[in-house]
Enzyme design. Structure first.
Site, mmCIF file in Angstrom:
data_model
loop_
_atom_site.group_PDB
_atom_site.id
_atom_site.type_symbol
_atom_site.label_atom_id
_atom_site.label_comp_id
_atom_site.label_asym_id
_atom_site.label_seq_id
_atom_site.Cartn_x
_atom_site.Cartn_y
_atom_site.Cartn_z
ATOM 1 N N SER A 102 -4.796 9.738 -26.149
ATOM 2 C CA SER A 102 -4.818 10.582 -24.951
ATOM 3 C C SER A 102 -3.447 11.149 -24.590
ATOM 4 C CB SER A 102 -5.365 9.786 -23.765
ATOM 5 O OG SER A 102 -4.621 8.593 -23.580
ATOM 6 N N GLY A 162 -8.638 7.773 -25.873
ATOM 7 C CA GLY A 162 -9.251 6.480 -26.129
ATOM 8 C C GLY A 162 -9.094 5.986 -27.552
ATOM 9 N N ASN A 202 -3.417 2.056 -27.010
ATOM 10 C CA ASN A 202 -4.736 1.529 -26.610
ATOM 11 C C ASN A 202 -5.011 0.161 -27.227
ATOM 12 O OD1 ASN A 202 -5.641 3.647 -24.893
ATOM 13 N ND2 ASN A 202 -6.025 4.919 -26.690
ATOM 14 N N ASP A 236 -3.579 7.308 -12.437
ATOM 15 C CA ASP A 236 -3.852 6.059 -13.159
ATOM 16 C C ASP A 236 -2.584 5.316 -13.559
ATOM 17 O OD1 ASP A 236 -2.861 7.549 -15.283
ATOM 18 O OD2 ASP A 236 -4.804 7.773 -16.274
ATOM 19 N N HIS A 288 -1.096 8.026 -17.729
ATOM 20 C CA HIS A 288 -1.024 9.317 -18.409
ATOM 21 C C HIS A 288 -0.044 10.267 -17.704
ATOM 22 C CE1 HIS A 288 -4.989 7.683 -19.651
ATOM 23 N NE2 HIS A 288 -4.594 8.165 -20.832
#
Length: 247
Positions: free
Chosen positions: A73, A111, A139, A222, A225
């Site tokens: 991402s 993801g 991730n 979040d 990002h």
């Protein structure tokens, strides 16, 4: 010699058909004029077509190299309003401004894990790649994937790129984890990237999120990002290494 009767007959015929003769001449003249116009138009069209073909040929002659950004991402530009704000697009703009003939491909997938990258790498390498930027692993770390698995998957991706084209330059983006993952796991995770870079003689970006990670105003809600401004810094972090490769 013609007698008077014959002369009179010829005179009558000329007088009778003179208008038709003149009309025939007019039609003949108009036909010739139209024919010349059509020929000129066809000639012009042909010249224009040749010009376009020559222009296309000139464009084709320009050699363009490919930079492929393969990641998750962070590369895909997750959460951004405009994909052109993601760091691959920013790199493209910089290359264009410098007149460098490179095409940057954003092959980021939100993801994505190293296992997922390993699964799709063969498909991605169907195109010729001159510079391969590998940005994966974050991730894995956030999900607590065993570090041996992350390392093996990254090595498999590197091997796939090398096997496809040994001349491809690989740039590995280093990653780090937030402190809540535990000091031992964090330390071992961080070491994966310089270790792989040294082992495989790769170019290394020490930490892709340098000057962005953990800074509230440069990250989305979040906290993970980057915002558009944060992506500009990511692009600079990549450029520091990429610029040396291109030179």
């Amino acid at each position: 010699m013609l007698n008077m009767k014959s002369k009179q007959m010829i005179s009558n015929l000329y007088t009778r058909y003179k208008p038709i003769s003149l009309k025939f001449c007019y039609f003949l003249f108009f036909g010739l004029l139209l024919s010349c116009t059509e020929n000129t138009a066809k000639k012009g069209t042909g010249t224009q077509k040749e010009s376009v073909e020559n222009s296309n040929a000139a464009t084709t002659d320009i050699t363009t190299k490919t930079i492929l950004c393969f990641g998750d991402s962070l590369t895909a530009g997750y959460g951004l309003d405009n994909i052109n704000d993601a760091y691959p697009a920013i790199l493209q703009s910089r290359l264009d401004s410098l007149g460098l003939q490179y095409t940057v491909i954003n092959s980021g997938l939100s993801g994505e894990t190293t296992a997922g990258g390993k699964s799709r790498i063969a498909w991605v390498l169907n195109q010729k790649v001159d510079v391969f930027i590998l940005e994966l692993g974050a991730n894995d770390g956030l999900r607590g994937v065993p570090l041996t698995e992350t390392r093996e998957n990254l090595q498999a991706i590197i091997n796939a790129v090398r096997n496809k084209n040994p001349e491809t330059t690989i740039i590995l983006a280093g990653m780090q984890l937030p402190p809540n993952m535990g000091p031992e796991y964090i330390s071992e995770f961080r070491a994966i990237f310089p270790d792989l870079a040294q082992k495989n003689e790769l170019e290394l970006i020490p930490f892709l999120l340098k000057d962005v990670g953990g800074i509230v105003e440069l990250n989305q809600a979040d906290g993970i990002h980057p915002t558009a401004e944060g992506q500009k810094i990511l692009a600079n972090n990549v450029w520091v290494v990429l610029e040396k490769v291109l030179k």
